[in-house]
Design an enzyme around this catalytic site. Structure first.
Site, PDB file in Angstrom:
ATOM      1  N   HIS A 161       0.872  -1.175   0.000  1.00  0.00           N
ATOM      2  CA  HIS A 161       0.000   0.000   0.000  1.00  0.00           C
ATOM      3  C   HIS A 161       0.916   1.234   0.000  1.00  0.00           C
ATOM      4  O   HIS A 161       2.017   1.188   0.551  1.00  0.00           O
ATOM      5  CB  HIS A 161      -0.838  -0.053   1.276  1.00  0.00           C
ATOM      6  N   ASP A 180       3.400  -4.539   7.749  1.00  0.00           N
ATOM      7  CA  ASP A 180       2.123  -3.837   7.626  1.00  0.00           C
ATOM      8  C   ASP A 180       1.021  -4.883   7.776  1.00  0.00           C
ATOM      9  O   ASP A 180       0.723  -5.627   6.847  1.00  0.00           O
ATOM     10  CB  ASP A 180       2.043  -3.138   6.266  1.00  0.00           C
ATOM     11  N   GLN A 236      -4.219  -5.541   6.835  1.00  0.00           N
ATOM     12  CA  GLN A 236      -5.206  -6.470   6.277  1.00  0.00           C
ATOM     13  C   GLN A 236      -5.206  -7.821   6.996  1.00  0.00           C
ATOM     14  O   GLN A 236      -5.853  -8.758   6.542  1.00  0.00           O
ATOM     15  CB  GLN A 236      -4.944  -6.689   4.780  1.00  0.00           C
ATOM     16  N   LYS A 250     -10.242  -1.609  10.322  1.00  0.00           N
ATOM     17  CA  LYS A 250     -10.262  -2.792   9.466  1.00  0.00           C
ATOM     18  C   LYS A 250     -10.439  -4.068  10.299  1.00  0.00           C
ATOM     19  O   LYS A 250     -10.342  -5.175   9.769  1.00  0.00           O
ATOM     20  CB  LYS A 250      -8.965  -2.872   8.660  1.00  0.00           C
ATOM     21  N   CYS A 305      -4.734   2.371  -3.693  1.00  0.00           N
ATOM     22  CA  CYS A 305      -3.508   2.924  -3.103  1.00  0.00           C
ATOM     23  C   CYS A 305      -2.336   1.977  -3.284  1.00  0.00           C
ATOM     24  O   CYS A 305      -1.500   1.832  -2.372  1.00  0.00           O
ATOM     25  CB  CYS A 305      -3.681   3.248  -1.620  1.00  0.00           C
TER      26      CYS A 305
END
Ligand code: PMP
Length: 412
Positions: free
Chosen positions: A129, A206, A209, A232, A370
């Site tokens: 991202h 990261d 998700q 999220k 993104c």
């Protein structure tokens, strides 16, 4: 019990019980933001009504309650990510701020010599991202460091032997996603992080998700910094976490200088507080932290394994249904460990498709998500993305597939 069955869970999410353009809402944009269950909303409202005050500063009762609520939320998140005594939880506004805090913190000369030096190397995967790329571009520019890229194969997968070739004596940082939001690809991040750590790099994951799903305990990952967002994972917007090893967090220059993060201040100098306060300047989002802790409770109550089994089944169902449509290509079709299905359709712009789906009450995301370098690298343009959560049903997947087919015919 029955209340936890995926089919009945939707009733616990007030935001889902509405019609859009006269149709029941099928909310399939969960990779962007999930909805919140009643208990998260209730926890936040209870905090605001009973304990709202600024933290750490007051001796009065409400301030003490607010401080306790904030620190209890921190402890809850510590357990949720599987941290151990070496780790610390820093609250941020979300993944973007967490990743900026790391990239800025390793490259800023504001309060001391930055870790990154001219000629140092930062390795970033091309699955990222923009939030895990653009801050590294800025950090490299600031310090005269070089950015190197771990590129995916044609199917969008990352490979450990490619990373091994990129690592060297000047590698200072390796940053990778736990799941690519634009394709749903789940890279072998455990092995990649371990390889980078062996090479002496600081490692950044990261997990935006991933946190609502099965993630290895932080204590079992070769991970210095892990970033994620509340919105999220069935929690509120405007709250997130940077979890990491204390030794690594101590190397970061703070991003926000000001109140609550200092030890003592004179007209010309300041000394800084200990972690985590050092990295949390200013008044934090206490209700957000409380809501995020309630979201962690919700996920654990349902069970991450149960959530994963459900969303994976929905993804497989969607991949099968969509790939069978003429001219449709699904990205990362073989990624089983994922809640995201992203696809293109020959001769159809995703924006037009998304608009027609919305008219049928179906919420999907369209565009570059993104992650423009990834789509460029794979040679695809904008995509349509459906992403699933515990409250979605197979019936909603069928509605999606049944709506895409005539929409494509109409648009071609
Ligand atoms: N990384 C990934 C993989 C994401 O999916 C997102 C959100 N789309 C972000 C980072 C940014 O998260 P936020 O907007 O909550 O800061």
């Amino acid at each position: 019990g029955d209340m936890l069955h995926p089919g009945t869970l939707a009733g616990r999410f007030p935001g889902l019980a509405q019609r859009v353009h006269g149709e029941p809402l099928a909310y399939l944009d969960n990779a962007a933001s999930t909805h919140m269950p009643r208990e998260v909303l209730d926890a936040m409202q209870a905090f605001e009504e009973r304990s709202r005050a600024n933290i750490h500063r007051g001796v009065h009762t409400l301030s003490e309650r607010a401080t306790a609520a904030y620190e209890q939320a921190r402890a809850r998140l510590e357990a949720f990510v599987g941290a151990d005594a070496r780790h610390e939880i820093v609250f941020t506004s979300g993944t973007t701020e967490s990743l900026n805090l790391v990239a800025h913190g390793l490259s800023d000369a504001g309060i001391g010599a930055p870790l990154l030096r001219p000629g140092d190397e930062i390795v970033v995967s091309v699955l990222e991202h923009h939030a895990n790329l653009v801050p590294w571009q800025a950090a490299a520019r600031r310090c005269g460091a070089r950015l190197l890229f771990l590129r995916p194969d044609r199917e969008g997968r990352l490979h450990a032997d490619d990373l091994a070739r990129l690592l060297g004596p000047r590698t200072r940082v390796f940053a990778v996603t736990a799941c690519a939001n634009a394709t749903g690809e789940r890279p072998p991040y455990e092995a990649l992080l371990a390889l980078a750590e062996e090479a002496g790099a600081l490692t950044v994951l990261d997990a935006a998700q991933a946190m609502a799903h099965e993630v290895p305990a932080l204590a079992h990952l070769a991970c210095d910094f892990m970033a994620f967002s509340g919105h999220k994972m069935y929690g509120p917007m405007g709250i997130g976490v940077l979890a990491g090893r204390r030794t690594a967090l101590e190397r970061l220059a703070p991003l926000r200088l000001g109140g609550d993060m200092v030890e003592s201040v004179t007209e010309t100098q300041a000394s800084f507080a200990e972690l985590p306060a050092r990295l949390e300047g200013g008044t934090p989002n206490v209700a957000g932290a409380v809501g995020l802790a309630a979201a962690a409770d919700f996920i654990d109550e349902v069970g991450r394994a149960r959530i994963d089994a459900h969303v994976r089944a929905l993804r497989s169902h969607a991949v099968a249904g969509l790939s069978a449509l003429p001219g449709v290509s699904v990205l990362s079709p073989a990624s089983v460990d994922s809640a995201i299905v992203s696809f293109t359709a020959d001769g159809v712009h995703p924006h037009d498709l998304g608009t027609l789906l919305d008219a049928r009450g179906i919420a999907v995301r369209t565009g570059h998500h993104c992650a423009q370098p990834l789509l460029d690298c794979l040679g695809v343009g904008p995509t349509t993305r459906a992403s699933f959560a515990i409250y979605n049903s197979h019936e909603e997947v069928e509605r999606l597939v049944d709506a895409v087919a005539p929409a494509l015919e109409m648009l071609r």
